[in-house]
Design an enzyme around this catalytic site. Structure first.
Site, mmCIF file in Angstrom:
data_model
loop_
_atom_site.group_PDB
_atom_site.id
_atom_site.type_symbol
_atom_site.label_atom_id
_atom_site.label_comp_id
_atom_site.label_asym_id
_atom_site.label_seq_id
_atom_site.Cartn_x
_atom_site.Cartn_y
_atom_site.Cartn_z
ATOM 1 N N GLU A 1 0.817 -1.206 0.000
ATOM 2 C CA GLU A 1 0.000 0.000 0.000
ATOM 3 C C GLU A 1 0.858 1.267 0.000
ATOM 4 O O GLU A 1 0.537 2.244 -0.682
ATOM 5 C CB GLU A 1 -0.931 0.006 1.226
ATOM 6 C CG GLU A 1 -1.930 -1.150 1.267
ATOM 7 C CD GLU A 1 -1.424 -2.352 2.035
ATOM 8 O OE1 GLU A 1 -2.234 -3.008 2.698
ATOM 9 O OE2 GLU A 1 -0.191 -2.629 1.981
ATOM 10 N N CYS B 1 -0.547 0.109 7.583
ATOM 11 C CA CYS B 1 -0.964 0.506 6.239
ATOM 12 C C CYS B 1 -2.373 1.099 6.249
ATOM 13 O O CYS B 1 -2.696 1.939 5.402
ATOM 14 C CB CYS B 1 -0.909 -0.686 5.295
ATOM 15 S SG CYS B 1 0.778 -1.230 4.958
ATOM 16 N N TRP C 1 20.454 -39.094 -13.204
ATOM 17 C CA TRP C 1 19.246 -38.311 -12.950
ATOM 18 C C TRP C 1 18.057 -39.042 -13.584
ATOM 19 O O TRP C 1 18.146 -39.486 -14.719
ATOM 20 C CB TRP C 1 19.343 -36.909 -13.526
ATOM 21 C CG TRP C 1 20.442 -36.112 -12.914
ATOM 22 C CD1 TRP C 1 21.677 -35.860 -13.420
ATOM 23 C CD2 TRP C 1 20.393 -35.442 -11.652
ATOM 24 N NE1 TRP C 1 22.414 -35.074 -12.579
ATOM 25 C CE2 TRP C 1 21.634 -34.803 -11.475
ATOM 26 C CE3 TRP C 1 19.434 -35.307 -10.654
ATOM 27 C CZ2 TRP C 1 21.933 -34.054 -10.340
ATOM 28 C CZ3 TRP C 1 19.728 -34.562 -9.529
ATOM 29 C CH2 TRP C 1 20.963 -33.946 -9.378
ATOM 30 N N GLY D 1 14.031 -38.852 0.857
ATOM 31 C CA GLY D 1 13.826 -40.199 0.371
ATOM 32 C C GLY D 1 12.526 -40.794 0.873
ATOM 33 O O GLY D 1 11.723 -40.135 1.535
#
Length: 361
Positions: free
Chosen positions: A46, A78, A164, A294
């Protein structure tokens, strides 16, 4: 409000422990000011929008993705800034769950004669700050478990080889989940097997997430890369916290000398108390936890009902039933024991599929 949400997303990696917030000021049908919360401790959305609008803020409508704060934290309220600027109307996506605010910001605005409406695009606003809402309403972070697997749900060969399974694009996509998280959590088994660093790479970010290792018996190798990639090292990651159930004072001293923090948090079975650990992380201001672990830790978290969301990267390959699975859940003798999920999103990332699903509780 859609534009305010897009602005809020720009703070995705930097506002924690604060929520991501965006603000748009509109006067006479035109946007006169925009802003978003960029980093904790700095001005809120704001304030940025009001600064951009200057005198045009008087009589304008403010679209804000979260209820304006009403208390003094590291920055002034704010709600007061909007009142002082002479804003005529405020449209709020969702009420702030923080007990220090929780409707008080809206009440303060209305008491000053400002028209306030709430609930516009509320679901999207909640999702953007899902971890903040979780921490404020239940005292626990939002736990998101990332799993990379073959199409038949296998995460590694029997001998532990896993790098991978998924493609480079999927691995890079994971960096975004790390960057938005307050914590990247893993188990000691993953540290011993893969020697990961678990830091954010190839993404511009103002902070690195805290890295947490669940290590019940304090098996952390003193030469582990995660110990030697702390903030004090060039290109290092975030701080390292080790939860253990073993009060080995000598080993703890060695780990702390290397820069790690160690917390002894046993349960009745002599292992790390996962519920207490997550509550501890929430108490320190952690909103989102990304689990990269895992099958043992994934299984323990799922069985304890601590996982909120799964992010699955599935590669177009089959590794067979002798390879390791996603989570050790034990034998189920009834379908009533199954863990039910709700699909959130399915899309292709490189050659792989990314599926996000939330755990039904």
């Amino acid at each position: 409000m859609a534009q305010a949400l897009r602005l809020a997303e720009r703070g995705l990696y930097g506002t924690s422990p604060n929520p991501r917030v965006g603000c748009v000021l509109v006067r006479d049908g035109k946007i006169v000011g925009e802003g978003w919360h960029e980093r904790a401790g700095e001005p809120h959305a704001e304030v940025h929008a009001l600064h951009a609008a200057r005198e045009m803020a008087r009589g304008a409508t403010a679209y804000v993705t979260l209820e304006p704060c009403s208390h003094h934290g590291r920055t002034p309220p704010c709600a007061d800034a909007l009142i002082e600027a002479g804003v005529a109307r405020v449209v709020v996506a969702v009420q702030d769950p923080n007990p220090q605010v929780a409707g008080q910001g809206i009440a303060k605005l209305r008491a000053a004669g400002i028209a306030v409406e709430s609930g516009l695009m509320e679901s999207a606003a909640r999702d953007l700050n899902i971890g903040f809402f979780a921490r404020m309403t239940r005292g626990m972070p939002w736990v998101r478990s990332k799993i990379a697997a073959s199409l038949d749900g296998r995460t590694a060969l029997t001998n532990g080889e896993s790098q991978w399974i998924t493609c480079a694009a999927a691995r890079q996509d994971v960096q975004h989940w790390r960057a938005r998280s307050c914590v990247v959590l893993t188990g000691i088994g993953t540290v011993v097997a893969d020697d990961p660093q678990l830091n954010v790479r190839n993404i511009e970010t103002v902070r690195q997430p805290l890295r947490v290792v669940v290590d019940s018996y304090l098996r952390m190798p003193l030469n582990a890369r995660i110990l030697h990639s702390l903030p004090s090292h060039a290109g290092g990651g975030g701080e390292l916290l080790i939860y253990t159930a073993t009060p080995d004072i000598a080993k703890i001293a060695e780990l702390e000398k290397l820069g790690a923090r160690v917390a002894i948090m046993p349960n009745a079975n002599g292992r790390v108390d996962l519920i207490a650990a997550l509550r501890d992380l929430a108490a320190s201001g952690c909103n989102e936890v990304l689990v990269e672990a895992g099958s043992a830790l994934n299984g323990a978290l799922l069985q304890a009902g601590l996982v909120d969301e799964l992010v699955l990267y599935l590669a177009p390959q089959l590794l067979g039933d002798m390879a390791r699975g996603m989570a050790q859940l034990g034998e189920m003798t009834s379908l009533q024991q199954r863990i039910n999920l709700k699909w959130q999103d399915v899309r292709q990332v490189g050659n792989d599929l990314r599926i996000t699903a939330r755990v039904k509780k």
